[in-house]
Design a protein around this motif. Sequence first.
Motif, PDB file in Angstrom:
ATOM      1  N   GLU A   1       9.078   8.576   7.376  1.00 26.38           N
ATOM      2  CA  GLU A   1       7.940   7.886   7.432  1.00 26.38           C
ATOM      3  C   GLU A   1       7.428   6.078   7.848  1.00 26.38           C
ATOM      4  O   GLU A   1       7.252   5.695   9.077  1.00 26.38           O
ATOM      5  CB  GLU A   1       6.337   7.977   6.025  1.00 26.38           C
ATOM      6  CG  GLU A   1       6.686   8.962   5.985  1.00 26.38           C
ATOM      7  CD  GLU A   1       5.660   9.396   4.239  1.00 26.38           C
ATOM      8  OE1 GLU A   1       5.292  10.179   4.408  1.00 26.38           O
ATOM      9  OE2 GLU A   1       5.751   8.499   3.968  1.00 26.38           O
TER      10      GLU A   1
ATOM     11  N   SER B   1       0.797  -1.131   0.305  1.00 28.64           N
ATOM     12  CA  SER B   1       0.023   0.360   0.210  1.00 28.64           C
ATOM     13  C   SER B   1       0.659   1.016  -0.363  1.00 28.64           C
ATOM     14  O   SER B   1       0.599   1.777  -0.413  1.00 28.64           O
ATOM     15  CB  SER B   1      -0.941  -0.130   1.271  1.00 28.64           C
ATOM     16  OG  SER B   1      -0.307  -0.176   2.507  1.00 28.64           O
ATOM     17  N   THR B   2       2.432   1.159  -0.105  1.00 32.17           N
ATOM     18  CA  THR B   2       2.769   2.391   0.977  1.00 32.17           C
ATOM     19  C   THR B   2       3.205   2.472  -0.921  1.00 32.17           C
ATOM     20  O   THR B   2       4.018   3.592  -1.102  1.00 32.17           O
ATOM     21  CB  THR B   2       4.347   2.157   1.173  1.00 32.17           C
ATOM     22  OG1 THR B   2       4.546   1.056   0.818  1.00 32.17           O
ATOM     23  CG2 THR B   2       3.668   2.095   2.674  1.00 32.17           C
TER      24      THR B   2
ATOM     25  N   HIS C   1       0.258   5.123  -1.648  1.00 30.17           N
ATOM     26  CA  HIS C   1      -0.435   6.715  -1.398  1.00 30.17           C
ATOM     27  C   HIS C   1       0.870   6.928   0.087  1.00 30.17           C
ATOM     28  O   HIS C   1       1.044   5.609   0.163  1.00 30.17           O
ATOM     29  CB  HIS C   1      -1.852   6.623  -0.877  1.00 30.17           C
ATOM     30  CG  HIS C   1      -2.186   5.422  -0.100  1.00 30.17           C
ATOM     31  ND1 HIS C   1      -2.745   4.412  -0.179  1.00 30.17           N
ATOM     32  CD2 HIS C   1      -1.800   4.858   1.172  1.00 30.17           C
ATOM     33  CE1 HIS C   1      -2.920   3.499   0.297  1.00 30.17           C
ATOM     34  NE2 HIS C   1      -3.078   3.634   1.187  1.00 30.17           N
ATOM     35  N   HIS C   2       0.551   7.990   0.691  1.00 25.82           N
ATOM     36  CA  HIS C   2       1.383   7.658   2.158  1.00 25.82           C
ATOM     37  C   HIS C   2       0.604   7.130   3.725  1.00 25.82           C
ATOM     38  O   HIS C   2      -0.344   7.435   3.551  1.00 25.82           O
ATOM     39  CB  HIS C   2       2.338   9.113   2.800  1.00 25.82           C
ATOM     40  CG  HIS C   2       2.924   9.837   1.168  1.00 25.82           C
ATOM     41  ND1 HIS C   2       4.416   9.623   1.223  1.00 25.82           N
ATOM     42  CD2 HIS C   2       3.071  10.342   0.170  1.00 25.82           C
ATOM     43  CE1 HIS C   2       4.733  10.194   0.461  1.00 25.82           C
ATOM     44  NE2 HIS C   2       4.066  10.426  -0.756  1.00 25.82           N
ATOM     45  N   HIS C   3       1.150   6.580   3.919  1.00 25.73           N
ATOM     46  CA  HIS C   3       0.101   6.544   5.708  1.00 25.73           C
ATOM     47  C   HIS C   3       1.342   7.483   6.791  1.00 25.73           C
ATOM     48  O   HIS C   3       2.655   7.788   6.398  1.00 25.73           O
ATOM     49  CB  HIS C   3       1.546   4.685   5.948  1.00 25.73           C
ATOM     50  CG  HIS C   3       0.742   3.959   5.044  1.00 25.73           C
ATOM     51  ND1 HIS C   3      -0.389   3.603   4.995  1.00 25.73           N
ATOM     52  CD2 HIS C   3       1.073   2.983   4.772  1.00 25.73           C
ATOM     53  CE1 HIS C   3      -0.791   3.170   3.709  1.00 25.73           C
ATOM     54  NE2 HIS C   3       0.146   2.420   3.430  1.00 25.73           N
ATOM     55  N   LYS C   4       0.226   7.601   7.490  1.00 23.36           N
ATOM     56  CA  LYS C   4       0.735   8.155   9.129  1.00 23.36           C
ATOM     57  C   LYS C   4       1.721   7.481   9.510  1.00 23.36           C
ATOM     58  O   LYS C   4       1.955   6.737   9.520  1.00 23.36           O
ATOM     59  CB  LYS C   4      -0.538   8.682   9.961  1.00 23.36           C
ATOM     60  CG  LYS C   4      -1.063   9.595   8.733  1.00 23.36           C
ATOM     61  CD  LYS C   4      -2.630  10.070  10.153  1.00 23.36           C
ATOM     62  CE  LYS C   4      -3.516  11.175   8.838  1.00 23.36           C
ATOM     63  NZ  LYS C   4      -4.580  11.774   9.725  1.00 23.36           N
TER      64      LYS C   4
ATOM     65  N   THR D   1       0.108   4.891  12.012  1.00 23.67           N
ATOM     66  CA  THR D   1       0.053   3.703  11.450  1.00 23.67           C
ATOM     67  C   THR D   1       1.054   2.749  11.254  1.00 23.67           C
ATOM     68  O   THR D   1       0.353   1.601  11.776  1.00 23.67           O
ATOM     69  CB  THR D   1      -0.705   4.383   9.365  1.00 23.67           C
ATOM     70  OG1 THR D   1      -1.507   5.034   9.611  1.00 23.67           O
ATOM     71  CG2 THR D   1      -1.099   2.890   8.878  1.00 23.67           C
TER      72      THR D   1
ATOM     73  N   SER E   1       7.748   3.704  -2.704  1.00 28.77           N
ATOM     74  CA  SER E   1       6.849   4.832  -3.662  1.00 28.77           C
ATOM     75  C   SER E   1       6.248   4.812  -4.873  1.00 28.77           C
ATOM     76  O   SER E   1       7.296   5.505  -5.424  1.00 28.77           O
ATOM     77  CB  SER E   1       6.300   6.323  -2.973  1.00 28.77           C
ATOM     78  OG  SER E   1       5.530   6.474  -3.703  1.00 28.77           O
TER      79      SER E   1
ATOM     80  N   TRP F   1       1.229  -1.021  13.309  1.00 28.81           N
ATOM     81  CA  TRP F   1       1.603  -1.954  12.834  1.00 28.81           C
ATOM     82  C   TRP F   1       2.549  -2.621  13.628  1.00 28.81           C
ATOM     83  O   TRP F   1       2.869  -4.374  13.649  1.00 28.81           O
ATOM     84  CB  TRP F   1       1.477  -1.811  11.904  1.00 28.81           C
ATOM     85  CG  TRP F   1       0.513  -1.464  10.481  1.00 28.81           C
ATOM     86  CD1 TRP F   1      -0.730  -1.613  10.809  1.00 28.81           C
ATOM     87  CD2 TRP F   1       0.938  -1.592   9.542  1.00 28.81           C
ATOM     88  NE1 TRP F   1      -1.345  -1.240   9.693  1.00 28.81           N
ATOM     89  CE2 TRP F   1      -0.944  -1.124   8.843  1.00 28.81           C
ATOM     90  CE3 TRP F   1       1.569  -0.616   8.328  1.00 28.81           C
ATOM     91  CZ2 TRP F   1      -0.633  -0.529   7.568  1.00 28.81           C
ATOM     92  CZ3 TRP F   1       1.624  -0.863   6.957  1.00 28.81           C
ATOM     93  CH2 TRP F   1       0.439  -1.096   6.695  1.00 28.81           C
TER      94      TRP F   1
END
Length: 240
Positions: free
Chosen positions: A95, A44-45, A48-51, A54, A73, A58
């Motif tokens: 990140e 998923s990275t 889009h970016h994750h905070k 998040t 990315s 995990w």
Amino acid sequence: MRQTGPFIATAAWSIPKTVASCFPETGSGLERYAAVFNGVEVNSTFYHHHKKKTFERWAGAVPEYFRFAVKISRQITHEARLRNIERLFDVFVDEVSALEGKLGPLLCQLPPSLRFDTAEAEEAFAAMRRIFPGILVFEPRHKSWASPLARALLRAYAIDRVLADPAPIWPMSDFSEVPRYVRLHGAPKIYYSRYSDAEISVFAERLAGDSWCVFDNSASGAAIENALAMRKYMVGRLNG
């Protein structure tokens, strides 16, 4: 109980109903997955970016031995196409660093149209290594990356080649070294086809204790079934 041996993983941690009985009944999807496997590839990275919180959540949901491989990315690989990536890569690494000690390899997968260019590749690899000293694995998909010069440049920056199946660049016979990272996309139908037990055993025999083997044939639900078969094979080999 701490797991030993190579990291057996799937792309993401979705658990199909067909194999739900192999996992604990309670907990989040990630917690249930991590009770059986020792790693996962986060795709998923790429999109889009994750905070940071998040990634922190995990990391807090899995055992100490568990590791997250993270796909770089597409802003870096597909949009910037490895050009002038230092700022973008710095943001990305900042990140994912929220995973702390549970961060595994960073996976750099290139678009099929991206040819090998010595100057551009060296500038990109140097930028990556200024920022990230950990494990970097590389999956190009243009034939020009098969050149000896490309191989030499990857070695110079300690970037590991991905053994992919199907193999767009480097077939299994091209790996005299133990592959650090194996990505099994499904063959003949990519993302769908299941691997037979015989095929799984062939790949298993190429793995070392610190290798990764990621099943990406997840569109049909085959990935996690194959990963369970691979894990069973490896446990049998270690105990045999």
